[in-house]
Write a protein that holds these residues in place. Structure first.
Motif, short mmCIF file in Angstrom:
data_model
loop_
_atom_site.label_atom_id
_atom_site.label_comp_id
_atom_site.label_asym_id
_atom_site.label_seq_id
_atom_site.Cartn_x
_atom_site.Cartn_y
_atom_site.Cartn_z
N MET A 1 -44.85 -39.70 -14.82
CA MET A 1 -44.48 -39.29 -16.20
C MET A 1 -45.60 -38.19 -16.67
O MET A 1 -46.60 -38.63 -16.63
CB MET A 1 -44.26 -40.56 -17.25
N ARG A 2 -44.92 -37.19 -17.26
CA ARG A 2 -46.10 -36.22 -17.89
C ARG A 2 -45.60 -36.02 -19.32
O ARG A 2 -44.54 -35.71 -19.69
CB ARG A 2 -45.95 -34.87 -17.11
N LEU A 3 -46.56 -36.12 -20.28
CA LEU A 3 -46.66 -36.10 -21.41
C LEU A 3 -47.58 -34.76 -22.02
O LEU A 3 -48.70 -34.85 -21.59
CB LEU A 3 -46.87 -37.25 -22.34
N PRO A 4 -46.73 -33.97 -23.00
CA PRO A 4 -47.97 -33.18 -23.73
C PRO A 4 -48.93 -33.81 -24.57
O PRO A 4 -48.35 -35.03 -25.15
CB PRO A 4 -46.87 -32.32 -24.34
N ILE A 5 -50.07 -33.18 -24.64
CA ILE A 5 -51.05 -33.96 -25.84
C ILE A 5 -51.81 -32.82 -26.51
O ILE A 5 -51.95 -31.70 -26.02
CB ILE A 5 -51.86 -34.91 -24.92
N TYR A 6 -51.81 -33.06 -27.74
CA TYR A 6 -52.73 -31.97 -28.82
C TYR A 6 -53.70 -32.97 -29.33
O TYR A 6 -53.33 -34.10 -29.58
CB TYR A 6 -51.66 -31.42 -29.66
N GLN A 7 -54.77 -32.31 -29.68
CA GLN A 7 -56.02 -32.79 -30.26
C GLN A 7 -55.79 -31.90 -31.48
O GLN A 7 -56.32 -30.74 -31.33
CB GLN A 7 -57.14 -33.01 -29.66
N VAL A 8 -55.90 -32.31 -32.59
CA VAL A 8 -55.92 -31.72 -33.84
C VAL A 8 -57.15 -31.98 -34.99
O VAL A 8 -57.26 -33.36 -35.04
CB VAL A 8 -54.71 -31.47 -34.65
N ASP A 9 -57.92 -31.40 -35.51
CA ASP A 9 -58.84 -31.60 -36.33
C ASP A 9 -57.96 -31.49 -37.81
O ASP A 9 -57.69 -30.55 -38.17
CB ASP A 9 -60.04 -30.69 -36.65
N ALA A 10 -57.89 -32.56 -38.54
CA ALA A 10 -57.00 -32.87 -39.70
C ALA A 10 -57.85 -32.80 -40.85
O ALA A 10 -59.16 -33.18 -40.88
CB ALA A 10 -56.06 -33.99 -39.89
N PHE A 11 -57.54 -32.34 -42.07
CA PHE A 11 -58.08 -32.36 -43.47
C PHE A 11 -59.41 -31.48 -43.37
O PHE A 11 -60.48 -31.62 -43.79
CB PHE A 11 -58.69 -33.76 -44.06
N THR A 12 -59.42 -30.32 -42.65
CA THR A 12 -60.34 -29.30 -42.53
C THR A 12 -59.64 -28.05 -42.08
O THR A 12 -58.62 -27.94 -41.46
CB THR A 12 -61.23 -29.63 -41.31
N ASP A 13 -60.27 -26.71 -42.30
CA ASP A 13 -59.83 -25.60 -41.86
C ASP A 13 -60.71 -24.97 -40.79
O ASP A 13 -60.53 -23.75 -40.45
CB ASP A 13 -59.83 -24.59 -43.22
N HIS A 14 -61.64 -25.72 -40.32
CA HIS A 14 -62.19 -25.08 -39.07
C HIS A 14 -62.49 -26.40 -38.06
O HIS A 14 -62.72 -27.48 -38.48
CB HIS A 14 -63.63 -24.56 -39.59
N LEU A 15 -62.86 -26.11 -36.92
CA LEU A 15 -63.12 -26.91 -35.93
C LEU A 15 -64.31 -27.76 -35.96
O LEU A 15 -65.27 -27.10 -36.64
CB LEU A 15 -63.21 -26.28 -34.41
N PHE A 16 -64.29 -28.82 -35.37
CA PHE A 16 -65.80 -29.77 -35.35
C PHE A 16 -65.87 -30.46 -36.77
O PHE A 16 -67.08 -30.77 -37.10
CB PHE A 16 -66.80 -29.11 -34.94
N ALA A 17 -64.75 -30.55 -37.48
CA ALA A 17 -64.86 -31.27 -39.05
C ALA A 17 -63.65 -31.87 -39.09
O ALA A 17 -62.77 -31.96 -38.33
CB ALA A 17 -64.89 -30.20 -40.05
N GLY A 18 -63.74 -32.53 -40.32
CA GLY A 18 -62.17 -33.36 -40.54
C GLY A 18 -62.30 -34.56 -39.69
O GLY A 18 -63.07 -35.07 -39.08
N ASN A 19 -60.98 -35.00 -39.27
CA ASN A 19 -60.69 -36.20 -38.61
C ASN A 19 -59.83 -35.87 -37.40
O ASN A 19 -58.79 -35.22 -37.70
CB ASN A 19 -60.14 -37.42 -39.37
N PRO A 20 -60.60 -36.02 -36.00
CA PRO A 20 -59.55 -35.43 -35.07
C PRO A 20 -58.61 -36.80 -34.58
O PRO A 20 -58.89 -38.05 -34.81
CB PRO A 20 -60.74 -35.59 -33.69
N ALA A 21 -57.29 -36.22 -34.52
CA ALA A 21 -56.32 -37.12 -34.11
C ALA A 21 -55.51 -36.47 -32.81
O ALA A 21 -55.35 -35.30 -32.56
CB ALA A 21 -55.29 -37.36 -34.92
N ALA A 22 -55.44 -37.31 -32.06
CA ALA A 22 -54.32 -36.90 -30.63
C ALA A 22 -52.87 -37.12 -31.15
O ALA A 22 -52.55 -37.92 -31.68
CB ALA A 22 -54.63 -37.98 -29.50
N VAL A 23 -52.06 -36.25 -30.54
CA VAL A 23 -50.70 -36.22 -30.84
C VAL A 23 -49.86 -35.98 -29.54
O VAL A 23 -50.18 -35.07 -28.86
CB VAL A 23 -50.46 -34.95 -31.96
N VAL A 24 -49.05 -36.90 -29.51
CA VAL A 24 -48.30 -36.86 -28.16
C VAL A 24 -46.80 -36.88 -28.46
O VAL A 24 -46.30 -37.70 -28.93
CB VAL A 24 -48.51 -38.12 -27.31
#
Length: 263
Positions: A1-24
């Motif tokens: 089984m192969r699943l795509p995964i994204y990691q997104v920084d939420a509640f921020t407009d730039h990387l390495f801030a806000g709250n990171p979440a994995a999305v599958v």
């Protein structure tokens, strides 16, 4: 089984801030719950979101590294961001079916706006264990899903030190502790602690604002407010009190795109 995964920084407009979440995204049949839980453990983020497109709605579930949770703001924002920005979704709003009922996310200019249930906190008895764990005593303690500790000013919330060893995870029933005060340059500020969690201080907690928005709306006499979470990563939330519902809006950015292989 192969699943795509994204990691997104939420509640921020730039990387390495806000709250990171994995999305599958789940394209076909849902994996077994223990597989979903193991993926969340492997990701080792505060939440991993899984969603499946079911036509007019998306089924959405959230897992911490410990258990499935009933409501998560930043991972919902991250999921909507993936649907809009990586899956070519063109409708003005996304309807998620969740453990907390239907949740709607709309595009509002550069922001994504979450429509969440209001969870107004009520005055609670002073819990001595809770009080001993914090370096500064709050002026009030309230409770909804989460404990809400209210402080005199932003400086106190910034300066708080917490003795995690005094907090028993079973006392919190899958919730946490949010410490809050009126803000200096914003309407209100907060910090969020999750006893027993793999990440003790959550960077930016959308779901806690389901309680903070009705509380501060009443205290400040305002329906629209700007909130700032004072974690190391920091994040801003545009907040609106609608009575039985609250609106929480913020930015998000993509950090990672990949694939999970489950043998």
């Amino acid at each position: 089984m192969r699943l795509p995964i994204y990691q997104v920084d939420a509640f921020t407009d730039h990387l390495f801030a806000g709250n990171p979440a994995a999305v599958v995204p789940i394209a076909n049949e849902w994996p077994m719950d223990d597989v979903l839980q193991k993926i969340a453990i492997e990701n080792n983020l505060s939440e991993t979101a899984f969603f499946q497109n079911q036509g007019d709605i998306f089924e959405l579930r959230w897992f911490t590294a410990e258990f499935e949770i009933d409501l998560c703001g930043h991972a919902t924002l991250a999921s909507a961001y993936v649907i809009y920005n990586h899956m070519g979704y063109e409708k003005d709003q996304i309807v998620f079916e969740t453990m907390s009922g239907p949740l709607i996310v709309k595009r509002k200019g550069p922001l994504l706006q979450l429509d969440f249930p209001s969870r107004k906190p009520e005055i609670a008895d002073m819990d001595q264990t809770l009080l001993k764990a914090f370096s500064i005593a709050p002026k009030a303690i309230l409770k909804s899903r989460d404990w809400v500790l209210v402080y005199d000013n932003e400086s106190e919330v910034r300066a708080l030190k917490v003795n995690e060893s005094l907090l028993r995870p079973e006392q919190f029933d899958k919730g946490g502790i949010v410490c809050t005060a009126k803000g200096d340059g914003v309407d209100f500020v907060s910090r969020f602690f999750f006893p027993g969690g793999s990440i003790f201080e959550d960077p930016v907690t959308g779901s806690s604002h389901c309680s903070l928005i009705p509380y501060w709306s009443e205290k400040l006499g305002k329906k629209e407010m700007i909130a700032y979470q004072l974690s190391e990563r920091k994040g801003y939330l545009n907040c609106t009190d609608l009575g039985e519902r609250v609106l929480i809006a913020g930015n998000a950015v993509t950090y990672l795109i990949g694939e999970i292989t489950v043998v």
